[in-house]
Design a protein around this motif. Sequence first.
Motif, mmCIF file in Angstrom:
data_model
loop_
_atom_site.group_PDB
_atom_site.id
_atom_site.type_symbol
_atom_site.label_atom_id
_atom_site.label_comp_id
_atom_site.label_asym_id
_atom_site.label_seq_id
_atom_site.Cartn_x
_atom_site.Cartn_y
_atom_site.Cartn_z
ATOM 1 N N UNK A 50 102.814 32.176 21.506
ATOM 2 C CA UNK A 50 102.856 33.591 21.871
ATOM 3 C C UNK A 50 104.128 33.874 22.671
ATOM 4 N N UNK A 51 104.455 35.153 22.753
ATOM 5 C CA UNK A 51 105.588 35.577 23.567
ATOM 6 C C UNK A 51 105.359 35.152 25.019
ATOM 7 N N UNK A 52 106.450 34.835 25.721
ATOM 8 C CA UNK A 52 106.359 34.392 27.113
ATOM 9 C C UNK A 52 105.495 35.374 27.920
ATOM 10 N N UNK A 53 104.430 34.879 28.587
ATOM 11 C CA UNK A 53 103.464 35.784 29.231
ATOM 12 C C UNK A 53 103.948 36.405 30.542
ATOM 13 N N UNK A 54 105.041 35.911 31.116
ATOM 14 C CA UNK A 54 105.477 36.459 32.406
ATOM 15 C C UNK A 54 105.905 37.909 32.245
ATOM 16 N N UNK A 55 105.387 38.813 33.101
ATOM 17 C CA UNK A 55 105.709 40.243 32.963
ATOM 18 C C UNK A 55 107.182 40.516 33.271
ATOM 19 N N UNK A 56 107.730 41.509 32.560
ATOM 20 C CA UNK A 56 109.119 41.919 32.763
ATOM 21 C C UNK A 56 109.104 43.347 33.306
ATOM 22 N N UNK A 57 109.591 43.521 34.523
ATOM 23 C CA UNK A 57 109.594 44.849 35.154
ATOM 24 C C UNK A 57 110.609 45.756 34.472
ATOM 25 N N UNK A 58 110.388 47.069 34.603
ATOM 26 C CA UNK A 58 111.312 48.031 34.015
ATOM 27 C C UNK A 58 112.696 47.884 34.656
ATOM 28 N N UNK A 59 113.728 47.923 33.819
ATOM 29 C CA UNK A 59 115.093 47.765 34.313
ATOM 30 C C UNK A 59 115.490 46.321 34.545
ATOM 31 N N UNK A 112 122.607 38.136 35.559
ATOM 32 C CA UNK A 112 121.435 38.369 36.389
ATOM 33 C C UNK A 112 120.327 39.057 35.616
ATOM 34 N N UNK A 113 119.149 39.161 36.227
ATOM 35 C CA UNK A 113 118.009 39.743 35.521
ATOM 36 C C UNK A 113 117.995 41.264 35.571
ATOM 37 N N UNK A 114 118.888 41.895 36.329
ATOM 38 C CA UNK A 114 118.920 43.358 36.408
ATOM 39 C C UNK A 114 119.792 43.938 35.307
ATOM 40 N N UNK A 115 119.220 44.849 34.525
ATOM 41 C CA UNK A 115 119.933 45.426 33.383
ATOM 42 C C UNK A 115 121.125 46.277 33.797
ATOM 43 N N UNK A 116 121.131 46.740 35.049
ATOM 44 C CA UNK A 116 122.249 47.599 35.466
ATOM 45 C C UNK A 116 123.549 46.807 35.605
ATOM 46 N N UNK A 117 123.441 45.468 35.614
ATOM 47 C CA UNK A 117 124.633 44.623 35.647
ATOM 48 C C UNK A 117 124.829 44.003 34.258
ATOM 49 N N UNK A 118 125.782 44.497 33.459
ATOM 50 C CA UNK A 118 125.960 43.970 32.095
ATOM 51 C C UNK A 118 126.559 42.567 32.102
ATOM 52 N N UNK A 119 126.394 41.882 30.992
ATOM 53 C CA UNK A 119 126.974 40.551 30.840
ATOM 54 C C UNK A 119 128.491 40.677 30.739
ATOM 55 N N UNK A 120 129.213 39.636 31.140
ATOM 56 C CA UNK A 120 130.676 39.678 31.232
ATOM 57 C C UNK A 120 131.336 40.046 29.895
ATOM 58 N N UNK A 121 132.483 40.687 29.981
ATOM 59 C CA UNK A 121 133.288 41.065 28.821
ATOM 60 C C UNK A 121 134.641 40.367 28.927
ATOM 61 N N UNK A 122 135.489 40.529 27.910
ATOM 62 C CA UNK A 122 136.832 39.950 27.977
ATOM 63 C C UNK A 122 137.616 40.530 29.155
ATOM 64 N N UNK A 123 137.378 41.812 29.426
ATOM 65 C CA UNK A 123 138.070 42.453 30.546
ATOM 66 C C UNK A 123 137.662 41.796 31.865
#
Length: 762
Positions: free
Chosen positions: A255-264, A310-321
């Motif tokens: 099954x999908x990982x059971x740990x809850x994922x908060x909004x954002x 990080x786990x917060x969506x407001x911080x995007x994953x690194x880019x070439x820039x």
Amino acid sequence: MAAYQDFIQQNEDRDGIRFSWNVWPSSRLEATRMVVPLACLYTPLKERPDLPPINYDPIYCGRSGCRAVLNPFCQVDYRAKVWSCNFCFHRNNFPPQYAAISEQHQPAELIPQFSTIEYTLTKAPSHPPVFLIVLDTCMDDEDLQAVKESLQMSLSLLPPNALIGLITFGKMVQVHELGCEGYSKSYVFRGTKDLTAKQIQEMLGIGKGVAPIQPSRGSHPQGGVNPSQQLPSNRFLQPVHKCDMALTDLLGELQKDPWPVAQGKRPLRSTGVAISIAVGLLECTYPNTGARIMMFVGGACTQGPGMVVGDELKFPIRSHHDIEKDNCKYMKKAMKHYESLATRSANNGHVIDIYSCALDQTGLHEMKYLPSQTGGHLVMGDSFNTSLFKQTFQRVFSKDVKNEFRMAFGANLEIKTSKELKIQGCIGSCISLATKSPVVSESELGIGGTSQWKMCGLSPNSTYAFYFEVVNQHNAPIPQGGRGFIQFITQYQHSSGQRRMRVSTVARNWVDASINIQHIAACFDQESSAVLMARMAIYRAETDDGPDVLRWLDRMLIRLCQKFGEFNKDDPSSFRFSEQFTLYPQFMFHLRRSQFLQVFNNSPDETSYYRHMLFVEDLTQSLIMIQPILYAYSFNGPPEPVLLDTSSIQPDRILLMDTFFQILICHGETIAQWRKMKYQDLPEYENFKQLLQAPVDDAQEILQTRFPMPRYIDTDAGGSQARFLLSKVNPSQTHNNMFSWGQVCVLSYLKSRRFVLVEVHD
């Protein structure tokens, strides 16, 4: 020219080798003036259905510092039963079993057409391959279901004696026991703490109470460790024939990982710890045995070692820039973690494959060392629930005409050279074995400082670039007609479990470049040279700034034009290149603007994926990546190759473009209108229906054989996806300029290679 192309093709078909220069400059000084280095592309396991494995061990030169293998270029005294090594000139006696040889009854290794030969090593123990699945459970339900179905399908494709294991991960990492009857049992590890191999061994109880059984020589020719002996390690790695039903049920129940994922927030994903546990498990159970870790990831690692975002969506994953500005919080630490795991895995001969499918980046840029150092597959897609992934994964287990898997494990490749040559290094998916010898050059290029490399995973397409240095001095001329020799000795574990050795020995003539420059120029292989220079440029791009690499590439092209071009000073229109060089500038033009060197509009993950593919594929596929194929279909005649140029986009044409990563069909404006009006469904327009179908059939032929499976795009001129075509063609015509620029030359299409060459413009 045709005879020369035939010579190159025959050598490639027989030995799997393409040199940049097919005669060699006889001095170090002249070699440096050739601009393009003396190098070759070598495909160790190139498919040769006509090459049956020889069921006896090879004969080596008796000199301790040489140990070259007997080959057709050795001088043989049949009367005295003595042979002279063509590398060190040491005289060796034939063993007693060769007593009956004569000029009429030669062993296979002395027959000229067997300059490449494969031995089955009779004294080496035989082992079954090991497959360890590492599965991300933080995916969407549809993706997870698709992966589970693909894995269940793959069980039927594996040999019955192969060993298989399963590790799943989300916030926690679970190592599943497969020896349990009627119930599921797993060991759970925290996803934030890294563990050593010894700690993993103790926690899993591996090796307690029972010593590992070593296979005796000659016993279990296809099995290795006897599966009837229930060692502790077999709780996690079981033969397929014993656990296929239990593993099928276990996969179905995941099954999908059971740990809850908060909004954002992003789901907590412990990719770094999961792969560390997989490496440690194989390290303490099956070291130096052929094994594949197959990792399926649907997102970026967000906790623990190897964390890339990080786990917060407001911080995007690194880019070439971000990388350019050194604004990457996790990148360097994650790269260090994955590189150390790749080194550990490679030292034990284990392959790591990564199958990454997600709409966002998953951290391939940091994890690139895992497949690149171990010879593993790297597959990138948008979703696991697509034919692109499903068919690509199925092709991992494809078989050849002998019904044997197209995969090999635990290869060691050694190179022997004549005394006039030294080895600078290798660029490809391998690691150095740090073997110092007299043939190793002090100047390194790529992975250098050694004459031996380890390739944990090999396929028939796996190709490596080797670079050489001519060390003979200008004042010590080589006698006229002298030849230089290079021998490639590749020892590997065949998919059947047998240990095999493939030996390729090649010879080329030495030429004094100061008086015979035309002879050297006539033997230039521009196709292999373009790929060899591309690998050098991309290898530099990993550490140097992009503009510096482009400037280096430009300087090398200018120097080559100065050396081999004919021109009058201050008269650009007088420049001429001989036939052997005319294609080379075209390849460099496309390489400069390709996704390999231009990172604009690509993520770091995509750049790492594209560069990895160019480092592992053979010459033909690499040329397609550098300069795509473009075919035109129209009512004016049969399909024809056309210039990779905007002038080729016509309203009454259908274009088929193959970039290796994409297969694109683009309908001209007129054709698109007719198709929308359903003319192809009317009986009187049968020829139009056939015209529409022709590129589709050709595209399907490519889609059915290529690995990984390319993305298939069907679009119309002016459509949104036509941008893929426009990004590749030379923009000789734009909205500002509807007439083509001045042309220096229009180059011919090489049918044998199935790719198209564009014009060079002022």
